[in-house]
Design a protein around this motif. Structure first.
Motif, PDB file in Angstrom:
ATOM      1  N   ILE A 101       0.843  -1.207   0.000  1.00 34.07           N
ATOM      2  CA  ILE A 101       0.000   0.000   0.000  1.00 34.07           C
ATOM      3  C   ILE A 101       0.870   1.247   0.000  1.00 34.07           C
ATOM      4  O   ILE A 101       0.561   2.233  -0.649  1.00 34.07           O
ATOM      5  CB  ILE A 101      -0.941   0.018   1.230  1.00 34.07           C
ATOM      6  CG1 ILE A 101      -1.854  -1.208   1.205  1.00 34.07           C
ATOM      7  CG2 ILE A 101      -1.794   1.278   1.240  1.00 34.07           C
ATOM      8  CD1 ILE A 101      -2.775  -1.303   2.392  1.00 34.07           C
ATOM      9  N   GLY A 102       2.006   1.156   0.708  1.00 39.60           N
ATOM     10  CA  GLY A 102       2.897   2.301   0.849  1.00 39.60           C
ATOM     11  C   GLY A 102       3.168   3.054  -0.445  1.00 39.60           C
ATOM     12  O   GLY A 102       2.954   4.267  -0.522  1.00 39.60           O
ATOM     13  N   PRO A 103       3.617   2.359  -1.497  1.00 35.69           N
ATOM     14  CA  PRO A 103       3.945   3.067  -2.738  1.00 35.69           C
ATOM     15  C   PRO A 103       2.755   3.819  -3.332  1.00 35.69           C
ATOM     16  O   PRO A 103       2.943   4.812  -4.024  1.00 35.69           O
ATOM     17  CB  PRO A 103       4.392   1.943  -3.677  1.00 35.69           C
ATOM     18  CG  PRO A 103       4.777   0.826  -2.780  1.00 35.69           C
ATOM     19  CD  PRO A 103       3.919   0.938  -1.575  1.00 35.69           C
ATOM     20  N   LEU A 104       1.569   3.332  -3.060  1.00 34.64           N
ATOM     21  CA  LEU A 104       0.384   3.992  -3.618  1.00 34.64           C
ATOM     22  C   LEU A 104       0.101   5.310  -2.927  1.00 34.64           C
ATOM     23  O   LEU A 104      -0.564   6.179  -3.475  1.00 34.64           O
ATOM     24  CB  LEU A 104      -0.847   3.078  -3.479  1.00 34.64           C
ATOM     25  CG  LEU A 104      -0.730   1.673  -4.057  1.00 34.64           C
ATOM     26  CD1 LEU A 104      -1.994   0.878  -3.773  1.00 34.64           C
ATOM     27  CD2 LEU A 104      -0.466   1.741  -5.553  1.00 34.64           C
ATOM     28  N   VAL A 105       0.543   5.439  -1.670  1.00 29.58           N
ATOM     29  CA  VAL A 105       0.201   6.629  -0.911  1.00 29.58           C
ATOM     30  C   VAL A 105       1.436   7.368  -0.426  1.00 29.58           C
ATOM     31  O   VAL A 105       1.430   7.979   0.636  1.00 29.58           O
ATOM     32  CB  VAL A 105      -0.701   6.292   0.300  1.00 29.58           C
ATOM     33  CG1 VAL A 105      -2.079   5.874  -0.152  1.00 29.58           C
ATOM     34  CG2 VAL A 105      -0.064   5.212   1.153  1.00 29.58           C
ATOM     35  N   ASN A 106       2.510   7.320  -1.205  1.00 26.83           N
ATOM     36  CA  ASN A 106       3.670   8.159  -0.909  1.00 26.83           C
ATOM     37  C   ASN A 106       4.516   7.742   0.277  1.00 26.83           C
ATOM     38  O   ASN A 106       5.172   8.579   0.859  1.00 26.83           O
ATOM     39  CB  ASN A 106       3.236   9.609  -0.614  1.00 26.83           C
ATOM     40  CG  ASN A 106       3.033  10.380  -1.878  1.00 26.83           C
ATOM     41  OD1 ASN A 106       3.128   9.805  -2.965  1.00 26.83           O
ATOM     42  ND2 ASN A 106       2.755  11.644  -1.753  1.00 26.83           N
ATOM     43  N   GLY A 107       4.484   6.514   0.681  1.00 27.08           N
ATOM     44  CA  GLY A 107       5.427   6.177   1.731  1.00 27.08           C
ATOM     45  C   GLY A 107       4.892   5.242   2.783  1.00 27.08           C
ATOM     46  O   GLY A 107       3.722   4.872   2.771  1.00 27.08           O
ATOM     47  N   ALA A 108       5.784   4.899   3.703  1.00 30.42           N
ATOM     48  CA  ALA A 108       5.471   3.890   4.704  1.00 30.42           C
ATOM     49  C   ALA A 108       4.217   4.240   5.493  1.00 30.42           C
ATOM     50  O   ALA A 108       3.993   5.390   5.861  1.00 30.42           O
ATOM     51  CB  ALA A 108       6.650   3.736   5.654  1.00 30.42           C
ATOM     52  N   VAL A 109       3.381   3.256   5.709  1.00 32.24           N
ATOM     53  CA  VAL A 109       2.137   3.496   6.426  1.00 32.24           C
ATOM     54  C   VAL A 109       2.143   2.819   7.788  1.00 32.24           C
ATOM     55  O   VAL A 109       1.142   2.842   8.492  1.00 32.24           O
ATOM     56  CB  VAL A 109       0.922   2.987   5.616  1.00 32.24           C
ATOM     57  CG1 VAL A 109       0.789   3.766   4.323  1.00 32.24           C
ATOM     58  CG2 VAL A 109       1.053   1.506   5.326  1.00 32.24           C
ATOM     59  N   SER A 110       3.302   2.215   8.152  1.00 32.18           N
ATOM     60  CA  SER A 110       3.279   1.377   9.348  1.00 32.18           C
ATOM     61  C   SER A 110       3.055   2.168  10.628  1.00 32.18           C
ATOM     62  O   SER A 110       2.721   1.605  11.654  1.00 32.18           O
ATOM     63  CB  SER A 110       4.558   0.547   9.450  1.00 32.18           C
ATOM     64  OG  SER A 110       5.671   1.364   9.291  1.00 32.18           O
ATOM     65  N   ASN A 111       3.253   3.512  10.557  1.00 27.02           N
ATOM     66  CA  ASN A 111       3.037   4.307  11.759  1.00 27.02           C
ATOM     67  C   ASN A 111       1.599   4.258  12.231  1.00 27.02           C
ATOM     68  O   ASN A 111       1.329   4.294  13.426  1.00 27.02           O
ATOM     69  CB  ASN A 111       3.408   5.762  11.479  1.00 27.02           C
ATOM     70  CG  ASN A 111       4.825   6.041  11.894  1.00 27.02           C
ATOM     71  OD1 ASN A 111       5.376   5.291  12.693  1.00 27.02           O
ATOM     72  ND2 ASN A 111       5.409   7.077  11.357  1.00 27.02           N
ATOM     73  N   TRP A 112       0.689   4.250  11.303  1.00 25.87           N
ATOM     74  CA  TRP A 112      -0.706   4.374  11.718  1.00 25.87           C
ATOM     75  C   TRP A 112      -1.558   3.198  11.289  1.00 25.87           C
ATOM     76  O   TRP A 112      -2.685   3.051  11.728  1.00 25.87           O
ATOM     77  CB  TRP A 112      -1.312   5.665  11.165  1.00 25.87           C
ATOM     78  CG  TRP A 112      -1.145   5.845   9.687  1.00 25.87           C
ATOM     79  CD1 TRP A 112      -0.116   6.481   9.070  1.00 25.87           C
ATOM     80  CD2 TRP A 112      -2.002   5.376   8.649  1.00 25.87           C
ATOM     81  NE1 TRP A 112      -0.281   6.430   7.708  1.00 25.87           N
ATOM     82  CE2 TRP A 112      -1.424   5.766   7.417  1.00 25.87           C
ATOM     83  CE3 TRP A 112      -3.210   4.673   8.629  1.00 25.87           C
ATOM     84  CZ2 TRP A 112      -2.009   5.464   6.192  1.00 25.87           C
ATOM     85  CZ3 TRP A 112      -3.782   4.372   7.405  1.00 25.87           C
ATOM     86  CH2 TRP A 112      -3.180   4.775   6.198  1.00 25.87           C
ATOM     87  N   PHE A 113      -1.006   2.333  10.417  1.00 23.80           N
ATOM     88  CA  PHE A 113      -1.843   1.288   9.845  1.00 23.80           C
ATOM     89  C   PHE A 113      -2.445   0.387  10.925  1.00 23.80           C
ATOM     90  O   PHE A 113      -3.629   0.063  10.891  1.00 23.80           O
ATOM     91  CB  PHE A 113      -1.039   0.458   8.855  1.00 23.80           C
ATOM     92  CG  PHE A 113      -1.904  -0.414   7.991  1.00 23.80           C
ATOM     93  CD1 PHE A 113      -2.564   0.109   6.902  1.00 23.80           C
ATOM     94  CD2 PHE A 113      -2.073  -1.760   8.292  1.00 23.80           C
ATOM     95  CE1 PHE A 113      -3.377  -0.673   6.120  1.00 23.80           C
ATOM     96  CE2 PHE A 113      -2.891  -2.550   7.516  1.00 23.80           C
ATOM     97  CZ  PHE A 113      -3.544  -2.013   6.424  1.00 23.80           C
ATOM     98  N   ALA A 114      -1.609   0.025  11.895  1.00 24.44           N
ATOM     99  CA  ALA A 114      -2.084  -0.863  12.954  1.00 24.44           C
ATOM    100  C   ALA A 114      -3.243  -0.239  13.718  1.00 24.44           C
ATOM    101  O   ALA A 114      -4.158  -0.926  14.168  1.00 24.44           O
ATOM    102  CB  ALA A 114      -0.950  -1.191  13.908  1.00 24.44           C
ATOM    103  N   TYR A 115      -3.204   1.090  13.857  1.00 21.96           N
ATOM    104  CA  TYR A 115      -4.275   1.762  14.590  1.00 21.96           C
ATOM    105  C   TYR A 115      -5.592   1.716  13.845  1.00 21.96           C
ATOM    106  O   TYR A 115      -6.656   1.534  14.434  1.00 21.96           O
ATOM    107  CB  TYR A 115      -3.888   3.209  14.891  1.00 21.96           C
ATOM    108  CG  TYR A 115      -3.035   3.281  16.108  1.00 21.96           C
ATOM    109  CD1 TYR A 115      -3.608   3.373  17.360  1.00 21.96           C
ATOM    110  CD2 TYR A 115      -1.659   3.181  16.009  1.00 21.96           C
ATOM    111  CE1 TYR A 115      -2.834   3.386  18.482  1.00 21.96           C
ATOM    112  CE2 TYR A 115      -0.872   3.201  17.128  1.00 21.96           C
ATOM    113  CZ  TYR A 115      -1.464   3.304  18.364  1.00 21.96           C
ATOM    114  OH  TYR A 115      -0.699   3.303  19.480  1.00 21.96           O
ATOM    115  N   ILE A 116      -5.492   1.898  12.526  1.00 23.16           N
ATOM    116  CA  ILE A 116      -6.722   1.848  11.737  1.00 23.16           C
ATOM    117  C   ILE A 116      -7.309   0.430  11.832  1.00 23.16           C
ATOM    118  O   ILE A 116      -8.506   0.234  12.012  1.00 23.16           O
ATOM    119  CB  ILE A 116      -6.429   2.233  10.270  1.00 23.16           C
ATOM    120  CG1 ILE A 116      -5.806   3.627  10.212  1.00 23.16           C
ATOM    121  CG2 ILE A 116      -7.691   2.170   9.434  1.00 23.16           C
ATOM    122  CD1 ILE A 116      -6.635   4.737  10.808  1.00 23.16           C
ATOM    123  N   LEU A 117      -6.406  -0.548  11.742  1.00 25.30           N
ATOM    124  CA  LEU A 117      -6.831  -1.941  11.907  1.00 25.30           C
ATOM    125  C   LEU A 117      -7.506  -2.128  13.272  1.00 25.30           C
ATOM    126  O   LEU A 117      -8.574  -2.740  13.393  1.00 25.30           O
ATOM    127  CB  LEU A 117      -5.592  -2.830  11.809  1.00 25.30           C
ATOM    128  CG  LEU A 117      -5.762  -4.301  11.462  1.00 25.30           C
ATOM    129  CD1 LEU A 117      -6.261  -4.436  10.032  1.00 25.30           C
ATOM    130  CD2 LEU A 117      -4.426  -5.031  11.604  1.00 25.30           C
TER     131      LEU A 117
END
Lengths: 261, 349, 293
Positions: C256-272
């Motif tokens: 998903i990262g490349p689609l949205v300009n960069g690493a998403v691991s900072n917040w992805f777990a929270y959305i999950l």
């Protein structure tokens, strides 16, 4: 003013059952409450009295059967809809807003009658000020009626238990309900306090025309105050009639009164 | 029904006039302050205290009054800051006050969205949702350069800061902007807190089941609390970015900033509006005081900046723990107690 | 496919590390209903104490035992000075108190032992291993083995010993447990001590990975979504939650990262996690019904 089937029933409970994880709390229960009467619900602990109250004002939903209030039949009603229909209640263990003053607690009972918008409250527009003024007048009336006007600014959590019960009654009463459910309003009170509370319930019924459904353990109070008594035991109805009829009913004596009288 | 509508006791009239007079004097003093206070006082003490106090009001409306937690105040501040920046930049015809209001509204919408889980869960579980906002928006404003108008450093600074043609960029101007905005929002908050809406919020804080039973629309009140709270955070964020920092970026609104706002509420006292400024003053003054103390003692060489920051953390943490144990209602309650003692002074002494 | 599996596995191994920290939370939550925000600072404090000792020439095991002693002492102090005065207060107040506590602990750790980044060598090289065509880190495998060992030990302790039974009684019904003579302060001291030791082990593994430094406290922020997903009161949940978060994070970063300009691991777990809160508020394995509206 009593009887098991009344043409002018304010509340009709019809074949209502409720269970918690398979344990039956109420089984096929039916009874009517006539408009304008004081009906008491008695029975040993765990008989399903509080559960029934929770059914009537939509905190629980029945597994089967239905409840008709003032011509509206509702199998599934939400708690605040019940309030809108004019059903007010007090709780077995006080459910007051502990950190608010007596006056503010009573005022919350009027919240659902508020018509002024959030914006007009933000800006203290005339609509909001008028609403607040009329709310306060109504709340002061109730405080006077229940003789707690002197405590209006006291924080409710710091008041003695007996007064808290009265504040809760005031909060239920201020919205001018048609029907009020009182869950053990005299629990833990001494005789003088009980007499006073009985007087208030009597006045609420006679002067304000509010129909009352009362849960109470003190049989003396129940017999004096009620027009109509319904007896529950293990979620079933074992008696239904005037205080005199119930007192003489052998089933009731066996189930409940027998242990006491 | 026996009616006993009592009028307010006559004695209350005097303190009320006195209080009004006091408010007028205080107001004048606050407005005239820039004439006396130097740039340092305005920039480093007064402006941040007032702005952070405003952010504290935002969180307090949510946490202190409605009993809902947020660990993401700074996220909503950053939304306000970045929205105001883009509004000022891209809609040149929009006057500053309107830009601030719209920025606040955008933050309010975001707050409402992240408040949705509160309809199903409560307690500190809600902290997770707002923490999610914290990380999401910090990421959003760092990873999408559009928000900072493709500036290389990803920073934003106010393109214009003027009202009725008056340039507000000098310190007194920024101070007055902050004071005027905060005074207005304080008044609105005081209105809402004392109104039916405020009672509804406190009712669902104290006992939400009973609130539903007496007919308070619990769900819509919770969302309203999130929206109003985030509006305040948004405006405070815009002021923090432009009237205090001047130039800022997404990391000016990091998790530490959220904790700062939380501490302001805990120290100032929950369900208090004025207390937020006491809490903010504590947060702003403690580091300054520590630095000065070390300088005075001539220990600057021994205790470096890192040392001071850690000492600050220990002090803040200890203050929180001690207050929670000793005075859960914060500095505002301590002040009330002191005032009560003063009022009773001639009798007691 | 090979690439996908490699990403997945490295995510799972990172998830093991999350799970380690989450277990510390679960212990305290089960016994006292407190979400201990200070767990992250305990990790930092423990790792920093250990490293400082070894850098002063203290042998590995001596340093380990000394740090364990320090963590136990800390647990006793915290119980006496913070938890006991707040015993009958709301879970939210206790949460705030642990937040304050986390500032005190991390501040103290760095005041006493400095803010430098310390290298920590556990003697396990971070070599890539090629197993069936999958690139795996030797260190990650070692960390996983340690985590599994820890879980086994904890399970045995809590299933078989008297302390474990007392702890489960407290988790089940505080009042009933107290009425049969279980002393709550003792239980609290024990769980805070044990989670202090868990913090030490987690701190050593994380510290060996990324250096012993302030960022270790951030682990607490990773553990929160792990706990929500797994359920606050279940060790098994902490592990599954950790694996799930680790795996989805690294997959999301890559896909998903490349689609949205960069690493998403900072917040992805929270959305999950927020998704879980909305759909299954008690988590995958939670047994204590969480406060619902």
């Amino acid at each position: 003013m009593s009887g098991t089937t009344t043409p002018d029933a304010l509340l009709s409970v019809r074949d209502v059952s409720l269970s918690f994880r398979g344990v039956k709390a109420i089984t096929a229960l039916s009874f009517d409450i006539a408009r304008g009467e004081i009906c008491s619900l008695i029975g040993p602990n765990g008989a399903g009295k509080s559960s029934l109250l929770n059914l009537v004002n939509g905190v629980y939903w029945p597994d089967s059967g239905h409840i008709v209030f003032d011509g509206h039949s509702y199998p599934r009603l939400r708690a605040h809809q019940a309030a809108v229909l004019g059903i007010a209640r007090t709780f077995q263990n006080n459910a007051l807003f502990r950190n608010l003053s007596v006056l503010d607690n009573v005022l919350t009972g009027l919240s659902r009658h508020g018509r002024a918008s959030v914006a007009s409250h933000l800006l203290r527009l005339p609509a909001a000020r008028d609403e607040e003024r009329s709310f306060r007048e109504r709340a002061e009336d109730v405080l006077g009626f229940l003789h707690i006007a002197a405590y209006r600014d006291a924080i409710v959590g710091q008041l003695p238990y007996g007064l808290q019960k009265r504040v809760e009654l005031g909060r239920a009463l201020v919205s001018r309900p048609a029907f009020i459910l009182l869950d053990e309003p005299m629990a833990g009170m001494n005789d003088a306090e009980k007499a006073e509370m009985s007087r208030f319930i009597f006045d609420i019924n006679r002067d304000l025309g509010v129909t009352v459904l009362l849960i109470e353990h003190d049989i003396g109070v129940v017999m004096n105050l009620s027009d109509h008594v319904v007896v529950l035991d293990y979620g079933r109805k074992v008696g239904d009639g005037t205080p005199a009829q119930v007192r003489d009913n052998p089933d009731v004596i066996a189930a409940y009164l027998g242990t006491k009288h | 029904m026996s009616s006993t509508t009592l009028s307010a006791p006559a004695t209350a009239a005097l303190p009320r006039t006195a209080r009004r007079a006091l408010a007028v004097v205080l107001g004048l003093a606050v407005l005239l302050l820039p004439a006396f206070a130097d740039e340092y006082w305005l920039n480093s003490i007064l402006i941040p205290t007032i702005v952070m106090g405003l952010a504290g009001i935002g969180l307090n409306l949510l946490m202190g009054y409605a009993g809902l937690v947020s660990l993401g105040s700074a996220a909503f501040m950053s939304i306000g800051a970045f929205s105001a920046y883009n509004l000022l930049l891209r809609t040149p015809w929009l006057p500053l006050p309107l830009a601030l209001i719209v920025a606040g509204l955008i933050a309010a919408v975001a707050g409402l969205l992240f408040g949705l889980p509160s309809l199903r869960i409560k307690g500190f579980y809600l902290a997770a949702s707002t923490l999610g906002a914290q990380f999401f928006f910090e990421w959003l404003f760092t990873n999408f350069a559009w928000f900072s108008n493709h500036s290389l450093t990803l920073t934003i600074s106010a393109p214009r800061l003027e009202i009725f043609g008056i340039d507000l960029r000098p310190a007194p101007g920024r101070y007055l902007l902050v004071v005027a905005t905060t005074a207005l929002l304080y008044w609105l908050a005081a209105n809402i807190v004392r109104s039916r809406i405020g009672r509804d919020l406190m009712a669902l804080r104290d006992m939400d089941k009973a609130a539903a039973v007496i007919g308070i629309p619990v769900a819509s009140r919770k969302l309203l609390a999130y929206a109003i709270s985030s509006f305040y955070a948004g405006v405070a964020g815009a002021l923090f970015a432009f009237a205090y920092l001047g130039t800022s970026d997404a990391h000016s609104f990091d998790l530490d900033k959220s904790f700062e706002v939380l501490f302001i509420v805990l120290i100032g006292g929950s369900a208090s509006l004025f207390g937020n400024f006491l809490g903010a003053a504590f947060i702003v003054l403690t580091p300054i005081f520590l630095t000065r103390l070390v300088e005075l003692l001539g220990l600057s060489a021994v205790f470096d900046n890192g040392f001071l920051i850690n000492l600050e953390h220990v002090l803040f943490g200890l203050t929180i723990v001690v207050l929670l144990i000793r005075e859960p209602d914060g500095l505002a309650q301590m002040l009330r107690a002191i005032r009560a003692r003063w009022a009773a002074w001639p009798l007691r002494a | 496919m090979q690439y996908f599996l490699t990403i997945l596995l490295s995510g799972l191994l990172a998830g093991v590390m999350y799970a380690m920290v989450a277990i510390g939370f679960v212990l305290i939550y089960k016994a006292s209903g407190v979400f201990n925000f200070a767990q992250g600072s305990m990790v930092l404090f423990a790792a920093l104490t250990f490293v400082t000792l070894t850098e002063h020439g203290v042998p590995f095991w001596a340093a380990f035992l000394a740090t364990v002693a320090v963590m136990i002492a800390g647990a006793v102090i915290i119980e006496r000075l913070v938890l006991r005065p707040l015993a009958d207060r709301s879970p939210l107040t206790l949460f705030m108190a642990t937040l304050g506590l986390s500032f005190v602990i991390e501040g103290l750790a760095q005041l006493l032992m400095g803010t430098d980044v310390h290298q920590l060598d556990l003697g396990i090289d971070d070599l890539p291993l090629d197993i069936a065509g999958l690139q795996l880190s030797q260190f990650d495998l070692f960390a996983s083995a340690v985590a599994i060992g820890l879980v086994v030990v904890l399970s045995v302790v809590f299933d078989r010993t008297r302390i474990g039974i007392a702890l489960r009684a407290v988790a089940d019904d505080v009042l009933a447990a107290q009425s049969i003579g279980i002393r709550l302060p003792v239980i609290w001291r024990i769980v805070w001590s044990v989670s202090g030791v868990v913090a030490l082990i987690a701190g050593l593994l994380w510290g060996a990975r990324q250096g012993v430094q302030f960022s270790l406290t951030m682990i607490v922020l990773k553990a929160m979504p792990v706990l929500i997903i797994g359920g606050f009161s279940s060790i098994a949940g902490a592990i599954v939650g950790g694996l799930l978060v680790g795996a989805t994070e690294s997959l999301a970063d890559i896909y998903i990262g490349p689609l949205v300009n960069g690493a998403v691991s900072n917040w992805f777990a929270y959305i999950l996690a927020v998704g879980f809160l909305l759909i299954r508020p008690s988590g995958l394995f939670g047994d204590r019904t969480i406060e619902r509206v």
